[in-house]
Design a protein around this motif. Structure first.
Motif, mmCIF file in Angstrom:
data_model
loop_
_atom_site.group_PDB
_atom_site.id
_atom_site.type_symbol
_atom_site.label_atom_id
_atom_site.label_comp_id
_atom_site.label_asym_id
_atom_site.label_seq_id
_atom_site.Cartn_x
_atom_site.Cartn_y
_atom_site.Cartn_z
ATOM 1 N N VAL A 103 -7.466 12.611 -0.824
ATOM 2 C CA VAL A 103 -6.128 12.334 0.006
ATOM 3 C C VAL A 103 -6.257 11.812 0.506
ATOM 4 O O VAL A 103 -6.791 11.327 1.117
ATOM 5 C CB VAL A 103 -5.714 13.619 -0.530
ATOM 6 C CG1 VAL A 103 -6.152 14.465 -1.763
ATOM 7 C CG2 VAL A 103 -5.635 14.405 1.387
ATOM 8 N N GLY A 104 -5.251 11.051 0.155
ATOM 9 C CA GLY A 104 -4.334 9.921 1.402
ATOM 10 C C GLY A 104 -3.873 9.460 1.032
ATOM 11 O O GLY A 104 -2.807 9.419 -0.173
ATOM 12 N N LYS A 105 -3.130 8.074 1.838
ATOM 13 C CA LYS A 105 -1.979 7.044 1.407
ATOM 14 C C LYS A 105 -2.168 6.157 0.407
ATOM 15 O O LYS A 105 -3.493 5.798 0.281
ATOM 16 C CB LYS A 105 -0.652 6.591 2.657
ATOM 17 C CG LYS A 105 -0.195 7.690 3.344
ATOM 18 C CD LYS A 105 0.048 6.820 4.823
ATOM 19 C CE LYS A 105 0.701 7.878 5.799
ATOM 20 N NZ LYS A 105 1.305 6.931 7.236
ATOM 21 N N SER A 106 -0.797 5.848 -0.241
ATOM 22 C CA SER A 106 -1.572 4.813 -1.050
ATOM 23 C C SER A 106 -2.510 3.543 -0.392
ATOM 24 O O SER A 106 -1.570 2.831 0.947
ATOM 25 C CB SER A 106 -0.887 4.178 -1.868
ATOM 26 O OG SER A 106 0.045 4.886 -2.657
ATOM 27 N N GLY A 107 -3.159 2.560 -0.664
ATOM 28 C CA GLY A 107 -4.362 2.011 -0.154
ATOM 29 C C GLY A 107 -5.079 2.006 1.256
ATOM 30 O O GLY A 107 -5.755 1.303 2.229
ATOM 31 N N CYS A 108 -5.506 3.159 0.848
ATOM 32 C CA CYS A 108 -6.136 4.083 2.262
ATOM 33 C C CYS A 108 -7.861 3.509 1.776
ATOM 34 O O CYS A 108 -8.547 3.873 2.485
ATOM 35 C CB CYS A 108 -5.938 5.189 2.405
ATOM 36 S SG CYS A 108 -6.447 6.418 1.434
ATOM 37 N N GLY A 109 -7.839 3.408 0.948
ATOM 38 C CA GLY A 109 -9.849 3.011 0.001
ATOM 39 C C GLY A 109 -10.172 3.680 -0.911
ATOM 40 O O GLY A 109 -11.477 3.945 -1.411
ATOM 41 N N LYS A 110 -9.441 5.113 -1.747
ATOM 42 C CA LYS A 110 -9.845 5.502 -2.588
ATOM 43 C C LYS A 110 -10.937 5.841 -3.551
ATOM 44 O O LYS A 110 -11.587 5.976 -3.611
ATOM 45 C CB LYS A 110 -8.943 6.977 -2.615
ATOM 46 C CG LYS A 110 -7.720 7.971 -1.270
ATOM 47 C CD LYS A 110 -6.755 8.847 -2.236
ATOM 48 C CE LYS A 110 -5.674 8.015 -2.706
ATOM 49 N NZ LYS A 110 -5.362 7.027 -2.191
#
Length: 271
Positions: free
Chosen positions: A66-73
């Motif tokens: 999980v993570g914010k948009s654009g964090c590299g997921k």
């Protein structure tokens, strides 16, 4: 529990009763592969996306990211399935014998990406690749469709299916080759709430039955906690938080102990 008390799924593997709810990593026969990531970085031009990641994923584990948009997921998933190459660092897969291996890897995207000119069963057969005779391919595709409760839609065109049914067909296409590693890139993001709940249960069930290693990207922290053995938070291309979810299955969303974990993850995302 004795072997005679078990039932078989369409792949001929043992299915354990719901009340046992054991992770495949606890079973000796898991076909999943271990994943080892060392110093992994990825840049697009002058823009860094992933920074020197180190991560070990045991065979058969269900890992949510999980993570914010654009964090590299999504970038991380694309690197793992070979759709992109790292700028630096190393990715390796480890088999049951401890030796490095090249696993069968598949990915499911947010969009089903079905071929509109092919029937559902022919879309699933695509997942087998070349070199499989037609009779064997059809038998395996029928089994995969049955696994996702879509057997009756085999002859239909994708345009005749609902969004949830098309996503189940995409999942069957990924499962038909019995992968050792399955990447899921926000596969439920475009579905309505009720269909999403149904798909969550389906994904958990087939993972438990088949024992592959799963990496699941989602923006829904509650979904991650409900499904995964472990959740990591990516923040600007780095691992900001890594939490094990050691709770019995099936899990009830909204339970107090799970809500506490969700709170920790949200703090990690929005710190």
């Amino acid at each position: 529990m004795s072997i005679s008390a078990r039932t078989k799924n369409v792949w001929g593997r043992d299915i354990e009763p719901e009340y046992e709810a054991r992770s495949p990593r606890q079973r000796r026969d898991t076909p999943g592969v271990g994943i080892r990531i060392e110093g992994l970085s990825k840049s697009f031009g002058d823009v860094p996306v992933l920074h020197d990641l180190d991560l070990d994923v045991p065979a058969g584990q269900f890992l949510a990211i999980v993570g914010k948009s654009g964090c590299g997921k999504s970038t991380l998933l694309r690197l793992l399935v070979g759709l992109d190459t790292p700028t630096s660092g190393r990715i390796s897969f480890v088999g049951a014998d401890g030796a490095e291996t090249e696993p069968s890897s598949r990915i499911v995207f947010q969009e089903p990406r079905l071929l509109p000119w092919a029937s559902i069963i022919d879309n699933v057969i695509v997942g087998l690749g070349e070199g499989v005779d037609r009779r064997t391919a059809r038998r395996k595709a029928e089994a995969a469709l049955a696994e996702v409760q879509l057997a009756e839609k085999a002859p239909e065109w994708p345009s005749r299916l609902s969004g949830g049914q098309r996503q189940r067909a995409a999942l069957a296409r990924a499962l038909v080759s019995q992968p050792g590693f399955l990447a899921l890139d926000e596969p439920l993001g475009a579905l309505d709430a009720l269909t999403r709940i149904t798909m969550q249960a389906l994904i958990e069930r087939v993972w438990r039955e088949q024992g592959f290693t799963a990496l699941f990207v989602t923006h829904d922290v509650g979904e991650a906690v409900a499904l995964a053995d472990r959740v990591i938070v990516l923040d600007e291309g780095r691992i900001a938080l890594d939490i094990a979810i050691d709770h019995p299955r099936p899990r009830q969303r909204g339970a107090a102990d799970l809500a506490e974990i969700e709170g920790r993850l949200l703090k990690g995302i929005f710190k």
